[in-house]
Design an enzyme around this catalytic site. Structure first.
Site, PDB file in Angstrom:
ATOM      1  N   LYS A  31      37.067  61.377  58.402  1.00 25.87           N
ATOM      2  CA  LYS A  31      37.781  60.977  57.188  1.00 25.87           C
ATOM      3  C   LYS A  31      37.320  61.778  55.964  1.00 25.87           C
ATOM      4  O   LYS A  31      38.135  62.122  55.110  1.00 25.87           O
ATOM      5  CB  LYS A  31      37.631  59.485  56.942  1.00 25.87           C
ATOM      6  CG  LYS A  31      36.310  59.034  56.352  1.00 25.87           C
ATOM      7  CD  LYS A  31      36.328  57.565  55.999  1.00 25.87           C
ATOM      8  CE  LYS A  31      34.971  57.098  55.485  1.00 25.87           C
ATOM      9  NZ  LYS A  31      34.615  57.681  54.181  1.00 25.87           N
ATOM     10  N   THR A  32      36.024  62.067  55.885  1.00 28.87           N
ATOM     11  CA  THR A  32      35.525  62.810  54.722  1.00 28.87           C
ATOM     12  C   THR A  32      36.123  64.210  54.687  1.00 28.87           C
ATOM     13  O   THR A  32      36.536  64.709  53.636  1.00 28.87           O
ATOM     14  CB  THR A  32      33.987  62.887  54.748  1.00 28.87           C
ATOM     15  OG1 THR A  32      33.449  61.565  54.808  1.00 28.87           O
ATOM     16  CG2 THR A  32      33.458  63.587  53.511  1.00 28.87           C
ATOM     17  N   ASP A 216      38.225  56.068  48.486  1.00 28.76           N
ATOM     18  CA  ASP A 216      37.486  56.083  49.754  1.00 28.76           C
ATOM     19  C   ASP A 216      36.963  54.683  50.059  1.00 28.76           C
ATOM     20  O   ASP A 216      36.737  53.877  49.149  1.00 28.76           O
ATOM     21  CB  ASP A 216      36.318  57.069  49.643  1.00 28.76           C
ATOM     22  CG  ASP A 216      35.624  57.308  50.975  1.00 28.76           C
ATOM     23  OD1 ASP A 216      36.228  57.014  52.029  1.00 28.76           O
ATOM     24  OD2 ASP A 216      34.470  57.775  50.960  1.00 28.76           O
ATOM     25  N   GLU A 217      36.759  54.388  51.346  1.00 22.28           N
ATOM     26  CA  GLU A 217      36.216  53.090  51.788  1.00 22.28           C
ATOM     27  C   GLU A 217      36.998  51.931  51.155  1.00 22.28           C
ATOM     28  O   GLU A 217      36.437  50.970  50.636  1.00 22.28           O
ATOM     29  CB  GLU A 217      34.724  52.970  51.432  1.00 22.28           C
ATOM     30  CG  GLU A 217      33.841  54.051  52.026  1.00 22.28           C
ATOM     31  CD  GLU A 217      33.620  53.903  53.532  1.00 22.28           C
ATOM     32  OE1 GLU A 217      34.231  52.999  54.136  1.00 22.28           O
ATOM     33  OE2 GLU A 217      32.854  54.706  54.099  1.00 22.28           O
ATOM     34  N   GLN A 247      35.995  48.160  59.925  1.00 17.71           N
ATOM     35  CA  GLN A 247      34.631  48.356  59.432  1.00 17.71           C
ATOM     36  C   GLN A 247      34.392  47.630  58.107  1.00 17.71           C
ATOM     37  O   GLN A 247      33.480  47.983  57.362  1.00 17.71           O
ATOM     38  CB  GLN A 247      34.332  49.850  59.272  1.00 17.71           C
ATOM     39  CG  GLN A 247      34.351  50.615  60.587  1.00 17.71           C
ATOM     40  CD  GLN A 247      33.885  52.056  60.438  1.00 17.71           C
ATOM     41  OE1 GLN A 247      32.707  52.330  60.234  1.00 17.71           O
ATOM     42  NE2 GLN A 247      34.817  52.978  60.531  1.00 17.71           N
ATOM     43  N   ARG A 602      28.100  53.672  66.266  1.00 13.64           N
ATOM     44  CA  ARG A 602      27.061  54.577  65.748  1.00 13.64           C
ATOM     45  C   ARG A 602      26.531  55.475  66.865  1.00 13.64           C
ATOM     46  O   ARG A 602      25.874  56.474  66.596  1.00 13.64           O
ATOM     47  CB  ARG A 602      25.868  53.797  65.173  1.00 13.64           C
ATOM     48  CG  ARG A 602      26.133  52.851  64.008  1.00 13.64           C
ATOM     49  CD  ARG A 602      26.933  53.457  62.906  1.00 13.64           C
ATOM     50  NE  ARG A 602      28.347  53.152  63.051  1.00 13.64           N
ATOM     51  CZ  ARG A 602      29.316  53.771  62.406  1.00 13.64           C
ATOM     52  NH1 ARG A 602      29.036  54.757  61.585  1.00 13.64           N
ATOM     53  NH2 ARG A 602      30.578  53.439  62.596  1.00 13.64           N
TER      54      ARG A 602
END
Length: 738
Positions: A31-32, A216-217, A247, A602
């Site tokens: 995503k970044t 973002d987020e 998330q 993770r």
């Protein structure tokens, strides 16, 4: 700018520049990279950096985003890439007069907040023991998240004496901030919202400037943050939000999952692009995470996939006890290290900080270097060291260092100046400070509030000193924890941080029990002196060569955004994970399930899940039930160690009918087991006393069975079967009628 290295969905997201866009970016889906390329693409297409606003949640994320964009297109003057709070602060600096402030307004941090509250308390004669500062700051923060004035708070909450005090303090606090031309951290967002909402010309100014808005987020935004970006983007509607509802794990901190779930309703004509290709994890790990998260009902349907290899099956091991669980993790790390991995390949992700202790102990015994991130090592945490200092004073009242640490823990109104005064007095008298405090005349010289709380502390330490031979280490710990006011003070705060500290304190009691049991098995006496020596050894930080790396330990909340080759997830038991607090509601379970999904994703190459059939929580051992999340994993994905996995009906049906657990070992309790509540009940029992009479049969925690032969003011004399006649202090000795 070339986009060939992006996948189809990433390219589509980068090139879709007009109108509302929702990018659902699964874990590890890049995503970044997508966001930074989208900003760079806008600039390449002729959009001036001045017209771009990109907001995120941390300064680190903002710096990384700007650095990546400038590597693609060069320096971007005038572009706002920053956190929500930084954006709000800049707007308020540009228009302070519109909200009744001057250009030179200051921003108060938590220390400043507390100083303001202290002044209000003093003026209104409010006792901080009755209304702890952390409770007030938490209430004020939540009110500002909801845009509640003091009057709105009183209107919305029950009309009680306590809430009226909160209202008055909140009102005074706001007046004091305004008088001082100051804002707190929450004011930055709230005042920015009021600035835009109440000043159409200012709002139009930012709408004309920021023709392209990116967030973002987005799943972590609260109500005020949502309103800010909605207002700015309402005219041109060129808003792009990036996030993953799977998330959203910070609802307890104010995040509102509805912001991302309802985005398409709020912004008609939204284009939705799903980034589902994962570049991080092997297929079996992703399939495991997907099989759990799909059980959530409130979510956007998506399914992560990868073109990486299948990888190993996810390991699941249900150990006999929590100690064996920690030993197993240490053994697996040692084994995998022998196969060529480095220590920094491994992460142990747990639900609560209190779980770290057993792993720290196991790693130390095995010689495994480790680091505890986003928190101190168990033995270095403030609350643990505070209680150790109290116990040190029982053994050695001359320990001025220990006294200085705890004389104002909990708050007793004794500042550094006052302490220095009595330190000098003790020096003149040639005694320790504590010995100086044993003198009633010295105590009388303190202000009334400080005198009363200080006397209570001195009395309990003196009682423990006098009765030390008659008390177990755990009894001394209970009395210090309760009667010094340390635990009651934390309970009164009623905050997430305080609850975490309580968990650590109660788990420290489990460590004491382990020590006492070990000495009992060896037919040796457990003494406070030896226990403190052991703790001292435990808390010495081992020095490891940084080049060798270290195993990382942290909570799953802290691990969000990170990744590791090998991940261990211990403690998969109902009541621990999911936590007992979450099991009262579907919403709570869904947030815990999202946390489980975050933990699983993770892992890049290997995921190892564990649980314990018997766990000692806060000094109380009990059999456990496997986590419902284990039952939700497709059993074909699991490499089960031992005969512990039995596929059953859906978890909802199992809970309704009260069937036995997946391993057939223990029936699920009628209500989730609350270890904290149990521990508090046990400790409160320890601090109370029964009325004893001659002839009563009694049981003592250290001396066993006996008969009361005499009672007196505050004492009871007992003839014990094995230890003979002992004179004990009522209310302090662990004595119970049979």
């Amino acid at each position: 700018m070339k986009l060939d290295h992006l996948n189809k969905e990433q390219r589509e997201a980068v090139q879709y520049t007009e109108g509302p866009l929702l990018i659902l970016a699964g874990a590890g889906s890049g995503k970044t990279q997508t966001m930074t390329h989208r900003i760079a693409y806008l600039i390449e297409q002729g959009v001036h950096p001045y017209n771009i606003l990109a907001v995120t949640f941390t300064n680190k994320a903002a710096r990384e985003m700007r650095d990546r964009v400038e590597k693609l297109v060069g320096v971007c003057p005038g572009m706002w890439i920053m956190t929500f709070h930084a954006m709000s602060l800049r707007m308020l600096r540009e228009h302070p007069d519109r909200i009744g402030y001057t250009q030179s307004f200051v921003v108060y941090d938590t220390v400043d907040q507390k100083a303001v509250l202290k002044g209000i308390y003093k003026e209104r004669n409010i006792d901080s023991r009755d209304y702890p500062y952390p409770v007030l700051t938490s209430i004020i923060s939540k009110c500002k998240e909801r845009d509640w004035s003091p009057e709105k708070f009183l209107e919305m909450e029950m009309d009680t004496h306590t809430n009226r005090v909160y209202y008055q303090v909140y009102k005074d606090y706001e007046a004091e901030l305004k008088k001082n031309n100051a804002m707190d951290f929450d004011d930055l967002l709230l005042n920015a919202y009021h600035l835009l909402n109440n000043n159409e010309d200012v709002l139009e100014e930012y709408r004309r400037r920021f023709k392209y808005v990116m967030v973002d987020e987005y799943q972590d935004t609260n109500h005020i943050q949502y309103q800010l970006v909605r207002m700015i983007s309402e005219g041109h509607r060129n808003i792009c939000v990036v996030g993953d509802d799977d998330q959203c794990i910070y609802q307890w901190r104010g995040a509102d999952i509805r912001n991302i779930l309802d985005f398409e309703k709020d912004f008609k004509g939204t284009k939705v692009i799903k980034l589902e290709q994962n570049y991080r994890s092997y297929k079996n790990i992703l399939a495991c995470a997907n099989s759990v998260i799909k059980n959530n009902r409130r979510r956007k349907i998506k399914k992560l996939w990868t073109d990486r290899e299948d990888g190993d099956l996810v390991i699941y091991n249900r150990l006999d006890s929590d100690k064996e669980e920690a030993q197993y993790v240490a053994q697996e790390i040692h084994f995998l290290k022998e196969l060529g991995r480095s220590y920094d390949d491994f992460a142990v992700l747990y639900r609560t900080n209190a779980q770290s202790r057993l792993f720290e102990d196991a790693f130390k015994r095995a010689g495994i270097p480790y680091q505890v991130l986003s928190g101190f090592s168990f033995y270095e945490r403030k609350e643990t060291k505070d209680m150790i200092s109290y116990m040190r004073l029982v053994v050695n009242p001359k320990d001025d260092v220990a006294l200085e640490r705890v004389i104002n823990e909990p708050k007793r109104g004794i500042g550094p100046t006052t302490f220095a005064k009595y330190k000098a007095l003790a020096s003149v008298k040639g005694t320790s400070i504590f010995e100086c405090l044993l003198d009633d005349e010295t105590l009388e010289s303190f202000p009334k509030r400080a005198r009363e709380s200080l006397k209570a502390m001195v009395d309990v330490i003196r009682e423990c000193m006098d009765e030390r031979e008659n008390l177990r280490v755990s009894d001394i710990y209970d009395d210090l924890l309760i009667k010094t006011g340390y635990l009651p003070s934390l309970e009164a705060q009623n905050t997430q941080e305080a609850e975490s500290r309580i968990e650590n304190l109660l788990d420290f009691k489990s460590f004491i029990y382990d020590y006492e049991k070990e000495k009992e098995d060896a037919s040796e006496e457990a003494t406070l002196e030896e226990f403190l020596e052991r703790v001292s050894t435990q808390s010495d930080t081992d020095k490891y060569d940084e080049a060798d790396g270290k195993v990382t330990m942290m909570t799953m909340h802290s691990a969000k955004g990170l990744e590791f080759p090998v991940v261990f997830m211990p403690g998969l038991e109902d009541g621990l994970f999911p936590s007992f607090r979450s099991m009262d509601s579907e919403e709570g379970i869904e947030e815990e399930r999202r946390l489980c999904y975050v933990g699983m994703t993770r892992a890049r190459e290997k995921l190892i899940l564990t649980s314990a059939q018997y766990r000692v929580s806060y000094g109380h051992g009990d059999f456990t039930r496997e986590s419902m999340f284990i039952s939700e994993v497709d059993h074909k994905l699991l490499d089960v160690i031992g005969d512990v996995y039995r596929p059953t009906r859906r978890i909802d049906d199992r809970l309704k009918t009260g069937n036995s657990s997946l391993d057939g070992f223990a029936r699920p309790p009628a209500a989730p087991y609350d270890p904290l509540r149990f521990a508090r009940q046990q400790m409160n029992k320890a601090s109370s006393s029964d009325a004893f009479m001659e002839g009563d049969q009694v049981s003592h925690g250290k001396f066993g069975h006996g008969i009361v032969i005499e009672t007196g003011p505050g004492t009871v004399t007992v003839n014990f079967d094995e230890f003979g006649v002992k004179k004990l202090a009522v209310g302090l000795a662990p004595l119970k009628k049979i």
